[in-house]
Design an enzyme around this catalytic site. Structure first.
Site, PDB file in Angstrom:
ATOM      1  N   CYS A   1       0.840  -1.205   0.000  1.00 56.49           N
ATOM      2  CA  CYS A   1       0.000   0.000   0.000  1.00 56.49           C
ATOM      3  C   CYS A   1       0.868   1.245   0.000  1.00 56.49           C
ATOM      4  CB  CYS A   1      -0.962   0.000   1.187  1.00 56.49           C
ATOM      5  SG  CYS A   1      -0.304   0.646   2.732  1.00 56.49           S
TER       6      CYS A   1
ATOM      7  N   GLY B   1      13.329  11.655  31.888  1.00 54.32           N
ATOM      8  CA  GLY B   1      11.924  11.781  31.530  1.00 54.32           C
ATOM      9  C   GLY B   1      11.161  10.507  31.831  1.00 54.32           C
ATOM     10  N   ASN B   2      11.811   9.367  31.587  1.00 52.15           N
ATOM     11  CA  ASN B   2      11.189   8.089  31.907  1.00 52.15           C
ATOM     12  C   ASN B   2      10.961   7.966  33.413  1.00 52.15           C
ATOM     13  OD1 ASN B   2      11.436   5.036  32.635  1.00 52.15           O
ATOM     14  ND2 ASN B   2      10.940   5.042  30.460  1.00 52.15           N
TER      15      ASN B   2
ATOM     16  N   LYS C   1      12.656  -8.582  30.860  1.00 54.43           N
ATOM     17  CA  LYS C   1      11.457  -7.844  30.451  1.00 54.43           C
ATOM     18  C   LYS C   1      10.607  -8.797  29.614  1.00 54.43           C
ATOM     19  CE  LYS C   1       9.643  -3.839  27.970  1.00 54.43           C
ATOM     20  NZ  LYS C   1       9.953  -2.563  27.298  1.00 54.43           N
TER      21      LYS C   1
ATOM     22  N   GLN D   1     -13.024   0.915  -0.218  1.00 55.26           N
ATOM     23  CA  GLN D   1     -12.851  -0.257  -1.072  1.00 55.26           C
ATOM     24  C   GLN D   1     -14.057  -0.460  -1.991  1.00 55.26           C
ATOM     25  OE1 GLN D   1     -11.140  -2.827   2.593  1.00 55.26           O
ATOM     26  NE2 GLN D   1     -11.307  -4.030   0.734  1.00 55.26           N
TER      27      GLN D   1
ATOM     28  N   PHE E   1      -7.973  -4.672   3.549  1.00 52.80           N
ATOM     29  CA  PHE E   1      -8.213  -5.936   4.253  1.00 52.80           C
ATOM     30  C   PHE E   1      -9.679  -6.125   4.643  1.00 52.80           C
ATOM     31  CE2 PHE E   1      -4.061  -4.132   5.693  1.00 52.80           C
ATOM     32  CZ  PHE E   1      -3.266  -4.849   4.817  1.00 52.80           C
TER      33      PHE E   1
ATOM     34  N   ARG F   1      -9.799  -9.865   5.985  1.00 54.04           N
ATOM     35  CA  ARG F   1      -9.035 -10.776   5.128  1.00 54.04           C
ATOM     36  C   ARG F   1      -9.424 -12.253   5.302  1.00 54.04           C
ATOM     37  NH1 ARG F   1      -2.774  -9.369   4.025  1.00 54.04           N
ATOM     38  NH2 ARG F   1      -2.716 -10.075   1.874  1.00 54.04           N
TER      39      ARG F   1
ATOM     40  N   GLU G   1      -5.669 -13.933  -0.364  1.00 60.61           N
ATOM     41  CA  GLU G   1      -6.390 -14.445   0.792  1.00 60.61           C
ATOM     42  C   GLU G   1      -5.874 -15.787   1.336  1.00 60.61           C
ATOM     43  OE1 GLU G   1      -9.524 -12.655   1.766  1.00 60.61           O
ATOM     44  OE2 GLU G   1      -8.504 -11.192   0.521  1.00 60.61           O
TER      45      GLU G   1
END
Length: 1333
Positions: free
Chosen positions: A128, A358-359, A430, A766, A797, A909, A1249
């Protein structure tokens, strides 16, 4: 020198108070006419009018808005540094002194293309195209910063860039081809940029000739700093815009002076990167901004022991420092662990501008925030240096003290990290819902001082956790217990795990992973750390428990026939739009420049799913300057429904009384600016009454009697009841499959303009015919007054078939009311909550079979959740799809739908077919489990034979899967060899398991007679060039390219002579939706028929000429009054014959049992696409569909607030489609060789598809891996796998218990007395937790 452009007028002393920056070499001045909260992307698109940089999420989570910035290096005077940044986060006022580069600066069709652009186009890396500029700019930033690329750098750079179309593999290959360590195969694939593989210029990416401004003379290398940058030293200044103050101090003293003036009523934001707004979007609005980017002291770094870093140092820079310190300084080896952990924080572009301080401030303001930065610095005994506005001294405190400190007038100045002794061991983890760019379910940090001989814990360890609850950080009881214990004693480990579980109480928020999982995960992470600390002191088969799954560098292979005899049909040519996509020239709806007097709309949405509207008060919103009107149901002149032919039941544009789902449109605020409309929409006050608990799941709907059998009678083949009764073996089962957001990179958008003959409409549709009808219906005007055109859309989709029309209809009502153009472009959060997604499904089945697993009878109910109104249910025809490649002699299929208090679900889809294939494959797995057989053997024994009729399905001449595809797949995938390798691996690893599975596919492809399109082929006598307009919509699937190839082939002309025009409702009048791959096939078919008609007329003239050129021939035709234009309507009676598509996929996965994380190691796909019209487009469709299917079945989970019905999975923070680092490590796609299709178009078959359908193979492979662990623990019972299979579900399905936390596999170590979490606790649902399956 470029002229200075003043963007807005200000006060008389404006020139003393202005912000200067460069954009693509042009100087700009920003003044008080632009609000301080304006983001860089807003400035670039709306003020500078550069539309090449796209935008979607507005929270730093998708990468579409990536640009490259060159900024003064505050560490080194006179130097500059370059990096990529998300333009949707950084505020334009923060960009003072910056030089910004956008995609327009790199290259275009006029001045040529940058090598990155050429690579992406040449490797077929655009579909796209909406994400393409961001992808390119991310790599451009990396290239310009470092002067060269490596393949690993390419992969990890794209951790924040999403693409829904391609599946990422061609994008990765394209950029890797420019890497210094690229494989020769990739280098050879793009011959025209061969010289770029040696030494890269950061400005051009071509072979460096050391002649550009980016080169340091005589250095022999490239540098990212430019010699002609404006190095004017910044000065303190203040800018006032209304009631908002913007300060830019240049010293800490300046910050303190500003804070002294701040009153308690003012809301202050100290701005560095502004990345926190991507997490907590409602922290503003602010009255005072303090931009600290010019305060050099906050960027200082003192390398050595101890290490000190200023508050503004970016996460990316800290990671560089960590890497250097770990290598160069004794006592800092632990920073290697921190480096790896911090690389998992957010994404590259966020880390480039987000500061560590900042975090921490985000953690300070929101204690529940699972900050990785906070936990790791706390583990290191880091000390923060703070100052206060009213104090001349500084204060040193630790991280936990910081959380209790009043920071309203305080400033973080720096952090100091001490060295650690050699016998202090650290480990951090993490565990998040996706590999990268995701917040943690649980993060954990462990530190223990150990005796090097007997591994005694010498002092109180650190066991730190995030993601448990807002107050839980230290596992204090467990820490105290471990002092003086020996880590080699399994009793100690298990008892510690017991204490840990007892002392933590995870909170139960509906958007989070379940408390049960998070508690079990915390125990598992503790055990992983212990095993890691012990190293070779644990037995070999347990040792792998310590490590997190490591992802190798990915690769791909593609195989296909060349079919040169029909070129350009069959040739792998780049998409015809790709060069405009890579340069940002491809225009999407919101790239169209605004008209004079144009307005913007923002929806007011409901907060409850099942309630009545008592009142709507827009008075406060209407007081906001720039707000023009509030539009509601009463303003609709026609019918209040945006559904015409897409269903039989109305779906309102605006609610009139009864709210059917949370997020439903109540009205529209219309204003002169989009930001104003969005801000004002939040000020509309809505009162509700008769609020009821919503029905949100299929199970709840069934319990409430909200079901309806779609057909009056079930579909029956044979005699299923008698056959079931007679069957030797029977099993029953139930399966749930979740919803999926389409996640088109371009959101729903529309613009409606009143004109002299009606309305001009732009739409991301579409189905332009349905959009035209919907607008005509709501306005109560004739269809011929609606002029609609669609050039392209950024992904579809199925999500832009009917749901799009609520946006255009609302814009039309506003345009009619106000007699002005109105544009609506949805932000991601509105998009995700306003409209429905893929239908969730539940399947209930009973199957009878013999000793070999051969089917004797099957009864299936497939139940779909249609949402609040049933217009687009896909369930009715799934009895055919359900059979897949198998023969079931006796079948009963009942399609059922239920209504819920959710948005009307829509096509996505391969709607329904994906779920039907998954249902039968789940049945196969259940049968195999019951008989203790290999599932592949059960699949093979049930393969349908040739010439055997099935339920609603004509006999097949051949079973291509059984005869051709599976033998080839087993050979190419080395299935048997790898099966043995997996067996050995699973025997040798207690906590890592692998699984492999094969899933086949039969996809019957029938052209519905209603799929009709108008096609016109026009040849111009001037030069013989050809223009084509068709009723299909280009949305990334390559329809325009295939049509152009067919036209060039049938007319016998070069492809370059063919151009495809925008679709409209004139030439394409009455054309049906583009979907299901029917659009590409039938528009190519229509172009073929039209060209054959043209050739007949042209060849008559050609026969009378002697070897004319094409231009001579066309001019002669025109002179002879021959019509050289042809229109064709793809009438249903003239459709090509139906055909079968066959395929199969083999997938191998590895799981980390202790965390639930998994790695898709390898995928082999073989799909029959006949004689491909364009193999690279078709391979791209196969890969893209497959990866979208992987997301459906793994990470894309939907969660609701069960009390209000609000969809909580409504942003990139909470909803996780796959990234480039989630795709298979080894992805091999083969288009079945020597395949012929006597039907279809020129021997081809559809590809958009089918591949989504065998993506269920990831579930069956995960089942194999989970089964391996369960079987090793003497649990071989069948277990349900409702999808998506998230990391949480993998962990819980394995049923990890702390008594399994062994240090060796000797039988005398097993502890029956330490069962800490019962199975009931592990699987219990939380009252407010509603995963929709």
């Amino acid at each position: 020198m470029a002229s200075v452009k003043t963007m807005s007028a200000g006060e008389e002393d404006f020139l003393l108070r202005r912000i200067k920056l460069k954009v693509n070499g042009q100087d700009y001045v920003v003044g008080s006419g632009i609000p301080p909260w304006t983001t860089l992307i807003g400035f670039l698109r709306e003020t500078v009018k550069l539309a090449g940089t796209k935008v979607l999420c507005w929270e730093g989570g998708c990468g579409a808005c990536t640009i490259v910035a060159t900024v003064p290096d505050q560490e080194t005077a006179g130097k500059f540094k370059t990096f990529s940044v998300n333009a949707c986060q950084i505020l334009v006022y923060s960009c003072a002194g910056w030089s910004i580069e956008t995609i327009e600066h790199l290259g275009d069709r006029h001045k040529g293309y940058h090598s990155l652009q050429k690579a992406l186009s040449g490797f077929y890396g655009t579909q796209c195209g909406y994400c393409s500029p961001g992808m390119i700019m991310t790599l451009y930033g990396q290239l310009k910063a470092s002067g060269a690329l490596t393949a690993s750098q390419v992969e990890h750079s794209l951790d924040g860039n999403l693409c829904r179309c391609t599946g990422y593999r061609p994008i990765l290959d394209a950029f890797k081809s420019l890497a210094e360590d690229a494989s020769q195969q990739l280098k050879d694939k793009l011959a025209d940029i061969e010289d770029a593989y040696k030494a890269h210029c950061p400005e051009t990416a071509s072979a460096c000739k050391r002649s550009c401004s980016g080169c340091t003379k005589g250095s022999g290398s490239c540098s990212g700093s430019s010699q002609n940058e404006d190095v004017t030293q910044p000065e303190d200044f203040k800018l006032t815009v209304g009631a908002v103050q913007w300060y830019r101090p240049v010293s800490i003293r300046g910050i303190k002076n500003i804070l002294k003036k701040v009153t308690p009523n003012e809301k202050v934001c100290i701005v560095v990167g502004n990345t926190g707004q991507g997490v907590y979007k409602d922290d503003g609005p602010y009255t005072t901004y303090i931009n600290s980017n010019s305060v050099k002291e906050l960027y200082s770094i003192t390398i050595g022991s101890p290490l000190t870093m200023g508050a503004n140092v970016s996460l990316s820079r800290v990671i560089e420092v960590f890497k250097h310190m770990a290598i160069s300084y004794p006592g800092y080896q632990y920073l290697k662990t921190f480096q790896s952990h911090w690389e998992l924080v957010a994404n590259v572009s966020v880390r480039n501008i987000g500061s560590w301080a900042g975090n921490l401030m985000l953690k300070h303001k929101h204690p529940e925030f699972p900050s990785d930065i906070f936990l790791t610095l706390l583990l290191a005994n880091a000390q923060l240096t703070l100052c206060h506005a009213d104090s001349l001294t500084t204060t040193q405190i630790d991280l936990e003290q910081f959380l209790q400190t009043d920071m309203s007038r305080g400033i973080i100045l720096s952090v100091t990290l001490p060295p650690m002794p050699e016998n202090v061991k650290v480990q951090t983890f993490k565990i998040s819902p996706r590999t990268v760019n995701a917040h943690a379910h649980v993060n954990a940090c462990f530190k223990m001082k150990l005796d090097p001989v007997d591994v005694k814990i010498l002092e109180k360890p650190f066991l730190l956790f995030g993601g448990i609850n807002a107050d839980f950080i230290h596992a204090e009881q467990t820490e105290a217990y471990l002092v003086g214990k020996y880590l080699t004693e399994v009793v100690t480990v298990v008892e510690a795990a017991k204490i840990l579980a007892n002392e933590m109480t995870p909170d139960a928020k509906p958007q989070d992973a379940s408390p049960q999982y998070r508690k079990s995960l915390a125990q598992s992470l503790f055990y992983k750390a212990v095993v890691g600390f012990l190293g070779d002191k644990v037995s070999g088969d347990i040792r792998s428990a310590a490590a997190i799954l490591e992802r190798p560098l990915s690769s791909g292979q593609q195989g296909f026939d060349m079919n040169e005899d029909t070129w350009p049909v069959g040739k792998g040519v780049p998409k015809v739009e790709s060069t405009t996509q890579i340069s940002g020239e491809a225009a999407y709806l919101d790239d169209v420049p605004p008209l004079h007097n144009e307005l913007h709309g923002a929806f007011v949405q409901s907060s409850f799913a099942n309630a009545k509207i008592k009142s709507i008060d827009a008075s406060e919103a209407l007081k906001i300057p720039g707000v023009v009107s509030f539009v509601a149901a009463a303003d609709i002149p026609g019918r209040n429904s945006f559904i015409v032919n897409a269903g039989a039941r109305p779906d309102p544009v605006f609610v009139e009384e009864q709210v059917k789902y949370a997020g439903q449109a109540l009205g529209l605020i219309v204003a002169d600016q989009r930001a104003t409309a969005l801000r004002a929409a939040k000020q509309v006050i809505v009162e509700y009454e008769d609020i009821k608990k919503p029905i949100l799941t299929i199970k709840e709907a069934l319990q409430q009697g909200r079901s309806k059998i779609v057909m009056s009678e079930p579909y029956i083949f044979g005699n299923p009841e008698d056959a079931l009764n007679a069957a030797k073996h029977k099993v029953t089962g139930e399966q749930q499959q979740g919803s999926q957001f389409h996640f088109t990179m371009e959101a729903l958008a529309g613009r409606v303009t009143p004109t002299e003959d009606g309305y001009d409409v732009l739409s991301t549709s579409q189905w332009p015919t349905e959009t035209q009808s919907a607008v005509a219906q709501v306005l109560n005007v004739p269809a011929h007054s609606i002029n609609l055109a669609v050039r392209r859309i950024g992904g579809g989709f199925g999500g832009k078939i009917s749901r799009q029309n609520i946006v255009v209809s609302a814009a039309a009502v506003a345009a009619e009311k106000l007699k002005r153009p109105v544009r609506i472009v949805l932000d991601l959060q509105t998009h995700m909550s306003l409209v429905g997604w893929r239908e969730p499904y539940m399947s209930k089945y009973e199957v009878g079979f013999d000793d070999d697993g051969k089917f004797e009878a099957l009864k299936v109910d497939m139940i779909t959740d249609v949402g609040h109104v049933a217009n687009e249910a896909s369930v009715s025809g799934l009895g055919v799809r359900l059979q897949n490649t198998y023969y079931i002699p006796n079948v009963l299929f009942r399609p059922i739908m239920v209504k819920t208090n959710t948005a009307a679900n829509t096509w996505c889809r391969t709607p329904g077919t994906v779920e039907a294939i998954a249902t039968i494959e789940n049945v196969i797995e259940n049968v195999a489990s019951y008989l203790k057989k290999d599932p592949l053997d059960v699949r093979l024994i049930n393969m349908v034979a040739p010439n055997v009729p099935r339920l609603l399905t004509p006999p097949h001449a051949r079973n291509v899967v059984n005869d051709d595809i599976l033998p080839l797949l087993i050979q190419k995938s080395m299935y048997q060899e790898r099966k043995e390798e997996i067996k050995i691996f699973n025997q040798e690893n207690v906590w890592k398991k692998r699984g492999m599975s094969i899933v086949p596919l039969w996809y019957g492809y029938n052209y519905p007679s209603v799929f009709r399109y108008g096609i016109q082929v026009s040849i111009y006598e001037h030069d013989g060039t050809v223009a084509v307009s068709h009723g299909g919509i280009e949305m990334g699937q390559g329809i325009n390219t295939k049509v152009a190839q067919v036209v060039a082939y049938k007319l016998g002309i070069p492809l370059e002579k063919v151009i495809i025009k925008a679709a409209d409702t004139m030439v394409g009048a009455n054309s049906i939706v583009t979907g299901g791959s029917f659009g590409s096939d039938l528009c190519a078919h229509g172009a073929k028929v039209a060209c054959e008609a043209l050739r007949q007329r042209i060849d008559v003239v050609r026969a009378k000429m002697k070897n004319p050129s094409w231009v001579q021939l066309i001019r002669k035709c025109h002179k002879n009054d021959v019509d050289i234009c042809e229109r064709y309507w793809t009438a249903g009676k003239e459709h090509p014959d139906s055909y079968d598509i066959w395929g199969a996929c083999c997938l191998e996965v590895e799981i980390d049992v202790l965390t639930g994380q998994y790695l898709i190691r390898r995928v082999d796909i073989i799909e029959d696409c006949g004689r491909s019209m364009n193999p690279y487009i078709d391979i791209g469709q196969v890969e893209g569909a497959f990866i979208m299917g992987l997301g459906l079945y793994t990470s894309e989970i939907v969660k609701y607030d069960t009390n209000t019905g609000q969809k909580l999975s409504n942003s990139t923070w909470e909803y996780k489609p796959p990234t480039a680092l989630d795709i298979p490590v080894d992805l091999r796609v083969t288009l079945l060789p020597n395949a012929s299709n006597p039907h279809g178009v020129l021997g081809s078959k559809a590809t958009g598809e089918p591949a989504a359908c065998f993506s269920y193979v990831v579930v069956t492979a995960l089942r194999a891996a989970i089964t391996a662990f369960r079987a090793a623990n003497e649990n071989e019972a069948w277990f349900d796998m409702d999808t998506p299979i998230t990391v949480e579900k993998v962990h819980q399905l394995c049923g990890v218990q702390p008594e399994q936390f062994k240090l060796s596999t000797s039988t005398d170590e097993f502890l029956d007395d330490f069962c800490l979490i019962s199975k009931d606790q592990v699987y219990a649902e939380v009252a407010t937790f509603c995963p929709v399956n």
